[in-house]
Design an enzyme around this catalytic site. Structure first.
Site, PDB file in Angstrom:
ATOM      1  N   PRO A   1      14.895   5.663  -7.595  1.00 32.79           N
ATOM      2  CA  PRO A   1      14.170   6.936  -7.517  1.00 32.79           C
ATOM      3  C   PRO A   1      14.261   7.679  -8.848  1.00 32.79           C
ATOM      4  CG  PRO A   1      16.312   7.124  -6.470  1.00 32.79           C
ATOM      5  CD  PRO A   1      16.157   5.687  -6.847  1.00 32.79           C
TER       6      PRO A   1
ATOM      7  N   SER B   1      24.310  13.283 -12.832  1.00 27.56           N
ATOM      8  CA  SER B   1      23.971  11.883 -12.617  1.00 27.56           C
ATOM      9  C   SER B   1      23.347  11.683 -11.246  1.00 27.56           C
ATOM     10  CB  SER B   1      25.226  11.019 -12.756  1.00 27.56           C
ATOM     11  OG  SER B   1      25.960  11.077 -11.550  1.00 27.56           O
ATOM     12  N   LYS B   2      22.792  10.496 -11.060  1.00 25.82           N
ATOM     13  CA  LYS B   2      22.161  10.164  -9.784  1.00 25.82           C
ATOM     14  C   LYS B   2      23.158  10.283  -8.644  1.00 25.82           C
ATOM     15  CE  LYS B   2      18.400   7.323 -11.396  1.00 25.82           C
ATOM     16  NZ  LYS B   2      17.481   6.246 -11.120  1.00 25.82           N
ATOM     17  N   ARG B   3      24.418  10.017  -8.946  1.00 26.61           N
ATOM     18  CA  ARG B   3      25.436  10.049  -7.885  1.00 26.61           C
ATOM     19  C   ARG B   3      25.874  11.465  -7.519  1.00 26.61           C
ATOM     20  NH1 ARG B   3      26.486   5.918 -10.952  1.00 26.61           N
ATOM     21  NH2 ARG B   3      27.721   7.225 -12.349  1.00 26.61           N
ATOM     22  N   ASP B   4      25.614  12.425  -8.399  1.00 28.17           N
ATOM     23  CA  ASP B   4      26.102  13.783  -8.147  1.00 28.17           C
ATOM     24  C   ASP B   4      25.470  14.424  -6.928  1.00 28.17           C
ATOM     25  OD1 ASP B   4      27.912  13.949 -10.168  1.00 28.17           O
ATOM     26  OD2 ASP B   4      26.419  14.571 -11.641  1.00 28.17           O
TER      27      ASP B   4
END
Ligand code: GLU
Length: 509
Positions: A17, A263-266
């Site tokens: 995404p 980041s994408k993980r945040d």
């Protein structure tokens, strides 16, 4: 069609995404293009087959549709410089690689991943880092060390190879960045990047330069993470003898506390989305939340993103896409990272919500009312929305702010009862019924006048009456102007709620 030489592109790799940082990059490209009457192009950079993720390209297209950012050329709309997907341009990159080989700017390298791995381990044991550069290439298996005959033999035998850029030794590359100014780098610190891979595909670097050139891109506006690639890109333009576009590297988006890149993980870890739309991972089925699904208006989302790294030079904060286009300039993009602030993001949505038409909001709210089991009249909902919308950030919050218009109190806020329901409250509310029943025109204005007159005549405490009245009508000490509420409820419902309240709360001993 546009009549300007300004041509910019957003060039995502469909590896998952699109992060909001990517959306902001696209937005700045869009604003810059529109401001100068230029073209905004969507190019899909999918040369790394190992990172391909099904659904990611469609996600990118859907995300921009939702944001209202339209492309003048690209994968979905076509154009004169297509195809706009790099895997469809595969054949085209070969001749450009050959040109570099012929000119001596590139060479074949036959080192296998195992061989390179072994060198790396050896270097690590000596506490050194290995980079394939002008010095190391002399010791490795490539067309420079092997010579033409051996090289041709290996190619004919079908030995796998990559093609690397021959980075010049000890040259200063001078680059100009619109946001950062002059940047200088010595080539000796750079490695011989792979341009063409053993799978017959170009790498990002080669395909990106070739396409920017062929698509006549005038300005490359992209994230700061690409700044380290700029010297190579500049040298590639020079190697081909092509005119360079202008470059602008945008500051990073940072975590809310400013500690590192967002980041994408945040996203879901910190309780807010980092993607424009919800995303379901095709492999794990894991769901990442999206701004759209969280209830953001696309205009608010775009407005909020625009302000992360750019400012108009004055105090204004609310901008439509047209106003942003008018006000935007790359010169006002900052150099330092921009902190993403989820509270400010919700504030933007609030600003758009209060400006939105009550009818539009009521229609968006209707499915939520139905979900809660209430089939309400749209006019009633419109009226209720108009009274409470300044208390909500999202449409989904509205129901909790106005459900009492449609639902009689089921409970009465204990704390409020304890504090505000006095010994006289019961009798006063009983008396109030008589005061308001039969008021000829049950408008907010009329009921307010009559009730306040009664309070005055009787010498009751205004606060005491109004709190008790609110408690029986709403069930808590919340909500908009009480007389507005009872106007919407009507006389009968108002009287019945007082009765119910008297019965449920009872007399205070
Ligand atoms: N494909 C690169 C990306 O995914 C594009 C970088 C650039 O704009 O040059 O971000």
């Amino acid at each position: 069609m546009t009549n300007s030489n300004i041509r910019v592109r957003f060039a995502p790799s469909p590896t998952g995404p699109l992060h909001i940082g990517g959306v902001r990059t696209a937005l700045y490209n869009y604003l810059f293009a529109k401001k100068h009457g230029g073209s905004f192009i969507l190019r899909i950079e999918d040369t790394d087959q190992t990172r391909f993720v099904p659904g990611a390209e469609q996600y990118i297209v859907d995300a921009f549709n939702w944001c209202g950012l339209t492309f003048d050329e690209g994968v979905t709309v076509g154009g004169d410089y297509g195809p706009y997907k790099q895997s469809d341009r595969k054949e085209l990159y070969k001749s450009f690689t050959e040109e570099l080989l012929e000119k001596g700017h590139a060479y074949y390298a036959f080192d296998t991943p195992e061989e390179l791995g072994a060198v790396r381990i050896q270097y690590e044991s000596e506490k050194k880092t290995f980079i394939y550069n002008y010095e190391e290439r002399k010791r490795l298996r490539n067309s420079i060390t092997l010579g033409a005959e051996e090289t041709n033999k290996l190619i004919d035998e079908g030995s796998p190879f990559v093609i690397r850029f021959r980075m010049p030794e000890d040259e200063t590359v001078i680059m100009n960045d619109i946001i950062r100014g002059k940047v200088e780098v010595n080539t000796s610190v750079l490695d011989d990047k792979i341009l063409f891979k053993s799978d017959g595909m170009p790498t990002y670097h080669l395909a990106n330069i070739v396409d920017d050139h062929l698509m006549k891109i005038s300005h490359v506006i992209r994230g700061e993470e690409w700044l380290p690639s700029l010297p190579l890109h500049v040298l590639l333009y020079d190697a081909f003898g092509w005119e360079k576009p202008e470059f602008a590297h945008l500051p990073l988006l940072l975590k809310p506390d400013g500690n590192g890149k967002l980041s994408k993980r945040d996203g879901d870890r910190l309780g807010f989305p980092v993607f424009p739309l919800q995303w379901t991972d095709p492999k794990t089925g894991g769901i990442s939340s999206g701004f759209r699904e969280d209830g953001y208006f696309p205009g608010a989302f775009v407005n909020m993103l625009a302000m992360l790294g750019w400012n108009p030079g004055d105090e204004r904060e609310i901008f439509s896409l047209e106003e942003l286009t008018e006000a935007f300039s790359l010169e006002r993009v900052g150099k330092s990272g921009a902190k993403f602030d989820p509270v400010k993001a919700a504030w933007y949505n609030h600003q758009y919500l209060v400006k939105e038409d009550d009818e539009v909001l009521a229609n968006l709210l209707m499915p939520i009312a139905i979900e809660n089991g209430y089939f309400v009249e749209i006019e009633q909902l419109v009226n209720a929305v108009s009274m409470v919308k300044d208390r909500a950030n999202f449409v989904k919050d509205l129901w909790g702010q106005l459900d009492f218009f449609f639902v009689r109190p089921e409970t009465y806020d204990e704390k409020a009862v304890k504090k505000r329901w006095k010994a006289d409250s019961y009798d006063q509310m009983e008396e109030l019924k008589g005061v308001i029943s039969g008021i000829p025109d049950f408008t907010s204005e009329n009921t307010e006048k009559v009730v306040k007159q009664w309070i005055e005549d009787k010498g009751y405490g205004m606060g005491m009456i109004m709190n008790a009245f609110r408690l029986v009508i709403v069930g808590a000490l919340k909500g908009p102007h009480l007389f507005d509420i009872i106007e919407l409820l009507g006389e009968e419902e108002t009287l019945e709620r007082i009765d119910q309240g008297l019965h449920e709360i009872g007399r205070k001993e």
